[in-house]
Design a protein around this motif. Structure first.
Motif, PDB file in Angstrom:
ATOM      1  N   CYS A 242       8.722  -5.075   6.750  1.00  0.00           N
ATOM      2  CA  CYS A 242       8.880  -6.079   5.699  1.00  0.00           C
ATOM      3  C   CYS A 242       7.974  -5.824   4.498  1.00  0.00           C
ATOM      4  O   CYS A 242       8.242  -6.332   3.410  1.00  0.00           O
ATOM      5  CB  CYS A 242       8.606  -7.467   6.263  1.00  0.00           C
ATOM      6  SG  CYS A 242       9.810  -7.967   7.514  1.00  0.00           S
ATOM      7  N   SER A 246      13.148  -3.687   4.570  1.00  0.00           N
ATOM      8  CA  SER A 246      13.532  -4.458   5.747  1.00  0.00           C
ATOM      9  C   SER A 246      14.978  -4.887   5.640  1.00  0.00           C
ATOM     10  O   SER A 246      15.383  -5.513   4.651  1.00  0.00           O
ATOM     11  CB  SER A 246      12.633  -5.701   5.880  1.00  0.00           C
ATOM     12  OG  SER A 246      13.177  -6.620   6.804  1.00  0.00           O
ATOM     13  N   HIS A 249      15.899  -8.639   5.035  1.00  0.00           N
ATOM     14  CA  HIS A 249      15.946  -9.215   3.693  1.00  0.00           C
ATOM     15  C   HIS A 249      17.378  -9.362   3.190  1.00  0.00           C
ATOM     16  O   HIS A 249      17.704 -10.319   2.482  1.00  0.00           O
ATOM     17  CB  HIS A 249      15.158  -8.347   2.711  1.00  0.00           C
ATOM     18  CG  HIS A 249      13.697  -8.272   3.024  1.00  0.00           C
ATOM     19  ND1 HIS A 249      12.795  -7.594   2.226  1.00  0.00           N
ATOM     20  CD2 HIS A 249      12.963  -8.787   4.038  1.00  0.00           C
ATOM     21  CE1 HIS A 249      11.591  -7.688   2.746  1.00  0.00           C
ATOM     22  NE2 HIS A 249      11.675  -8.412   3.848  1.00  0.00           N
TER      23      HIS A 249
END
Length: 484
Positions: A242, A246, A249
């Protein structure tokens, strides 16, 4: 200190330079109506103020990743700083922005519908399953850690199970209520706590009596305490997810695409939120080695304490004092909670899109949400460390699929698809190498040479398929059934 300042400057510069390039490549249309205007339903499609959309997106994607992931990732050495910066600018932010724009142009469709439209029905069905499982994993993972932190801060009667129940109840309400009722009201408070934490730690790192032993002068070699079982590639690129790139997302971007008033705001909200997350990851990576004294000392600390959670607590209280530490910890607690609630909400939206079920009525939302809640609660019974490993790999695999879909989308529209193709190839290599090399039961435990070689072969196959797609498209023998 110099490394941290340069990294921060490059990240911020990346937003203004490469973010603008990504926007130009896609071709945003400031006058084009958005789904928030054309499909307003008072539940999920609601025009929200820009600052709220940004904070919700930022808190959605932040979670534990840029904190715990950065701490575990920096154990591999100074290469972590390079990956956070380069991964954010060229991978994560492009991934988030392009997927959000694809959703904006398709009426707010969820990720599996977007990917399936570009890569075919079989991939669409796979993505529906993988995305929903990932979001349920996120909901489960991001209940356990904040519950443990809250239990440490409250009297004995308010133990771990008490806070699990409270957080889970909040998740249920945030999943089914209109987005402006809970999420839209509480996120500004959570956002302040998280921003205070980041700003406070950055202030200590820059102005305090702190040395950041980044170790760049000694090379980029692996500093992990177990380099044989945890090689720099691919392990670091999965650990820092992240805070760099990622797939999770892209499951969140469509939710905020349904609340955006104009495409003009897409770059500040989606590319900008990812850059902000990269900054948080940089701060925590630097804080981890500065607080413990170096990579070896960080490994010793992690081995003798209860993991990254204990280090987060000690850094917050040790550097910011009781009040500052309390506010900082609230930020750390708020980050996963505000990711878990929207993860389950996104799972509801994905299932609803798949079933073509209107979400305007509470009854329909409950019919989809209740099975999701039951599965999430059941998964919480699994060991946290096992959950995190599977979440990390599934997360990065989803990012690879999203980037390939974005590549095809850009190619189909005659745009510079290379901005997505390069990170797609890289992330495909990462996830294939990881799952083949990682020890059982999470992987196949193959030798690194075999794992990496197989990943390269898969990359070449995907590249060949893409080249064939391009040839068919240019020859006029391939007709796509969707027009944006």
């Amino acid at each position: 200190m110099t490394t941290l300042l340069i990294s921060l400057a490059v990240l911020i510069g990346g937003y203004f330079v490469y973010g603008l390039i990504a926007e130009k490549v896609f071709g945003t249309d400031y006058s084009r109506p958005t789904p928030a205007q054309t499909k307003a339903d008072g539940v999920d499609y609601i025009p929200l103020p820009t600052w709220k959309v940004f904070l919700i997106q930022f808190l959605n994607i932040a979670g534990l990743g840029p904190i715990f992931g950065a701490i575990m990732g920096v154990m591999f050495g100074p290469a972590a700083f390079i990956w956070i910066v380069a991964g954010t600018i060229f991978g994560g932010a492009v991934h988030d922005f392009i997927s959000a724009m694809m959703s904006l142009r398709s009426g707010g469709d969820s990720l599996p519908e977007l990917v399936g439209r570009e890569l075919g029905p079989a991939v669409k069905m796979t993505m529906r399953v993988v995305s929903t499982v990932l979001l349920i994993l996120v909901g489960a993972v991001f209940v356990l850690t904040p519950a443990g932190l809250l239990a440490d801060m409250t009297p004995d009667w308010a133990g771990n199970f008490f806070w699990i129940g409270i957080i889970f109840l909040y998740y249920m309400l945030a999943t089914v209520l209109p987005i402006d009722k809970l999420i839209g009201r509480f996120y500004p408070v959570f956002g302040f706590a998280l921003l205070f934490m980041a700003a406070g730690l950055l202030g200590v790192l820059i102005f305090g009596d702190v040395t950041i032993p980044d170790g760049f002068s000694e090379g980029l070699q692996n500093r992990h305490s177990s380099p044989e079982t945890a090689p720099l590639f691919p392990m670091m690129f999965v650990s820092i997810a992240c805070g760099a790139i990622s797939g999770f997302h892209a499951t969140q971007s469509p939710m905020m695409a349904r609340c955006l008033k104009t495409e003009k705001l897409a770059r500040p909200v989606f590319y900008g939120a990812m850059v902000a997350e990269g900054i948080v990851a940089l701060i925590w990576a630097a804080a981890a080695i500065a607080f413990t004294g170096g990579y070896g000392e960080l490994a010793d600390y992690m081995g003798s304490h209860a993991g990254a959670g204990a280090l987060v607590h000690d850094i917050s209280v040790g550097w910011l004092g009781t009040l500052g530490g309390f506010l900082a910890l609230l930020g750390v607690i708020a980050a996963p909670i505000t990711t878990g609630d929207t993860a389950l909400r996104s799972a509801r939206l994905i299932v609803a899109d798949f079933m073509h079920t209107s979400q305007s009525s509470l009854r329909n939302r409950l019919l989809i949400s209740i099975p999701i809640f039951v599965l999430t609660f059941g998964i919480m019974m699994i060991d946290f460390n096992v959950l995190w490993r599977y979440f990390a790999w599934t997360n990065q695999t989803l990012a690879a699929f999203t980037l390939w879909a974005a590549t095809v989308y850009l190619a189909r529209h005659g745009k510079a698809y290379v901005i997505c193709l390069v990170p797609a190839l890289f992330m495909t290599t990462v996830v294939i190498t990881y799952i083949l090399f990682a020890p059982s039961p999470e992987g196949f435990g193959l030798p690194m040479e075999v794992a990496l070689g197989s990943a390269v072969v898969v990359d070449l196959c995907f590249l060949g398929l893409f080249a064939r797609y391009q040839a068919l498209r240019k020859s006029g023998r391939l007709i796509h059934d969707v027009s944006y």
